[in-house]
Write an enzyme that holds these catalytic residues in place. Structure first.
Site, short mmCIF file in Angstrom:
data_model
loop_
_atom_site.label_atom_id
_atom_site.label_comp_id
_atom_site.label_asym_id
_atom_site.label_seq_id
_atom_site.Cartn_x
_atom_site.Cartn_y
_atom_site.Cartn_z
N HIS A 115 3.29 -11.69 -3.73
CA HIS A 115 3.92 -12.68 -2.96
C HIS A 115 2.89 -14.21 -2.93
O HIS A 115 1.79 -14.08 -3.59
CB HIS A 115 3.71 -12.42 -1.44
CG HIS A 115 2.21 -11.96 -1.19
ND1 HIS A 115 1.24 -12.87 -0.56
CD2 HIS A 115 1.68 -10.80 -1.23
CE1 HIS A 115 0.24 -12.28 -0.35
NE2 HIS A 115 0.24 -10.85 -0.75
N ARG B 197 4.84 -11.32 4.25
CA ARG B 197 4.73 -12.49 3.09
C ARG B 197 5.41 -11.96 2.00
O ARG B 197 5.65 -12.97 1.20
CB ARG B 197 3.31 -12.57 2.81
CG ARG B 197 2.50 -11.22 2.69
CD ARG B 197 1.09 -11.30 2.83
NE ARG B 197 0.12 -10.23 2.48
CZ ARG B 197 -0.04 -9.11 3.24
NH1 ARG B 197 0.62 -9.04 4.43
NH2 ARG B 197 -0.98 -8.14 2.93
N GLU C 210 1.35 -3.59 0.60
CA GLU C 210 0.05 -3.79 0.27
C GLU C 210 -0.78 -2.42 0.27
O GLU C 210 -0.39 -1.74 1.25
CB GLU C 210 -0.85 -5.17 0.88
CG GLU C 210 -2.21 -5.15 0.13
CD GLU C 210 -2.23 -5.40 -1.30
OE1 GLU C 210 -2.08 -4.45 -1.79
OE2 GLU C 210 -2.43 -6.60 -1.82
N HIS D 94 2.96 -6.81 -3.72
CA HIS D 94 1.76 -7.32 -3.24
C HIS D 94 0.73 -7.09 -4.52
O HIS D 94 0.95 -6.18 -5.30
CB HIS D 94 1.20 -6.41 -1.90
CG HIS D 94 2.03 -6.79 -0.98
ND1 HIS D 94 1.77 -7.69 -0.06
CD2 HIS D 94 3.30 -6.24 -0.61
CE1 HIS D 94 2.75 -7.42 1.06
NE2 HIS D 94 3.65 -6.76 0.59
O1 LIG Z 1 -4.76 -7.06 0.90
C1 LIG Z 1 -5.16 -8.37 0.66
O2 LIG Z 1 -5.92 -8.89 1.41
C2 LIG Z 1 -4.91 -8.80 -0.50
O3 LIG Z 1 -3.56 -9.30 -0.72
C3 LIG Z 1 -5.44 -8.00 -1.67
O4 LIG Z 1 -6.79 -7.87 -1.70
P1 LIG Z 1 -7.54 -7.79 -3.08
O5 LIG Z 1 -7.23 -8.91 -3.88
O6 LIG Z 1 -9.01 -7.72 -2.71
O7 LIG Z 1 -7.37 -6.51 -3.52
#
Ligand SMILES: O=C(O)[C@H](O)COP(=O)(O)O
Length: 290
Positions: free
Chosen positions: A35, A86, A113, A212
């Site tokens: 996203h 998102r 995610e 994600h």
């Molecule tokens: O969950 C989150 O905040 C991000 O979208 C992914 O985080 P990361 O890049 O630290 O894995």
């Protein structure tokens, strides 16, 4: 990573099916997408299962993604998203830009995610200054390290688990994760991949998965057979389409390709990697490091 030349280099990539030279074997094309930038991406906080809207920049990223896909000639037959706003909002903007708003969309928590557990809401740079950059990198990018779980004392626990959207999952609410490693993301994603997405790909449908950073990384690891110790080096930027070309057994016929301005994409990847660099210690950080 294979780059694409700018200009005419991406034209004509979007056909759902293409005969490979000579043999006539089918190649399936699949577009994976992280996203556009969300509010907590911008604030460098772990967002995970907290529902956040896109920032104005995230909206632009999704629109640019739509433009790139449109110019490349993609015509989607089906779109999959997570149940986080998102990823859904990103798919809307992409389809709107492509004038394909009518394309059917299905959403599942299995594309959500990664569940970052007790890390949710914390600032990565502040966390790195307390626990070290290596520890934060392991939490973020390793394959089988699970962060500390979320519990009821966490300020976002009730917001997540009382959210009505989780009443409609194919598992009971109590069974939903409280923290996940990338491996655990893959474990909950694969049944959906095999039972729902794969049959549609095999029908020859051109599919967009708007997901994600970590659900897309997990799928990429699975499809490309990326070893456990190498997935740590794979980072996906927000709002950039990733093209996968798969043979009839869904094995990749070539490495994945980021579509769009390659220089800007490399800069965006670096920006995401740098989120884990240490900053001056902040306040309100409390997570047990084990
Ligand atoms: O969950 C989150 O905040 C991000 O979208 C992914 O985080 P990361 O890049 O630290 O894995």
């Amino acid at each position: 990573m294979v780059g694409l030349e700018r200009g005419g280099g991406e034209k004509g990539l979007g056909r759902a099916l293409a005969a490979s030279s000579g043999g006539g074997d089918m190649t399936f094309k699949l577009v994976l997408l992280r996203h556009g930038e969300g509010a907590w991406n911008k604030e460098n906080r772990f967002c995970s299962w907290v529902d956040q809207r896109l920032t104005p920049n995230g909206i632009k990223e999704a629109q640019t993604c739509g433009k790139v896909l449109k110019e490349a000639g993609f015509e989607f037959d089906l779109v999959f998203t997570s149940i986080l706003s998102r990823s859904i909002e990103t798919s809307w903007l992409v389809l709107q830009e492509m004038e394909q708003e009518w394309v059917q969309t299905e959403s599942s928590w299995r594309l959500n995610e990664r569940h970052y557990g007790a890390l949710i809401g914390l600032n990565r740079a502040e966390l790195a200054s307390i626990h070290g950059e290596e520890k934060v990198k392991l939490w973020r990018r390793s394959y089988d390290i699970t962060p500390p779980p979320i519990d009821e004392s966490h300020s976002h626990f009730h917001e997540i688990y009382n959210d009505r959207r989780y009443n409609y999952c194919d598992v009971a609410k109590e069974k939903l994760p409280k923290a996940e490693s990338l491996k655990e993301v893959l474990d909950r994603l694969l049944p959906y991949w095999y039972d729902v997405i794969v049959p549609e790909i095999k029908k020859g449908k051109c599919i967009l998965i708007s997901a994600h950073g970590n659900s897309a990384r997990a799928l990429l690891k699975h499809l490309e057979g990326i070893p456990d110790d190498e997935i740590v080096n794979v980072t996906l930027p927000t709002g950039v389409p990733v093209l996968l070309e798969l043979d009839e057994n869904l094995h990749p016929v070539r490495p994945h390709r980021f579509l769009g301005n390659q220089e800007a994409i490399q800069a965006a990847i670096k920006k995401v990697e740098d989120q884990g660099k240490a900053a001056a210690p902040g306040k309100n950080i409390s997570v047990s490091a084990n």
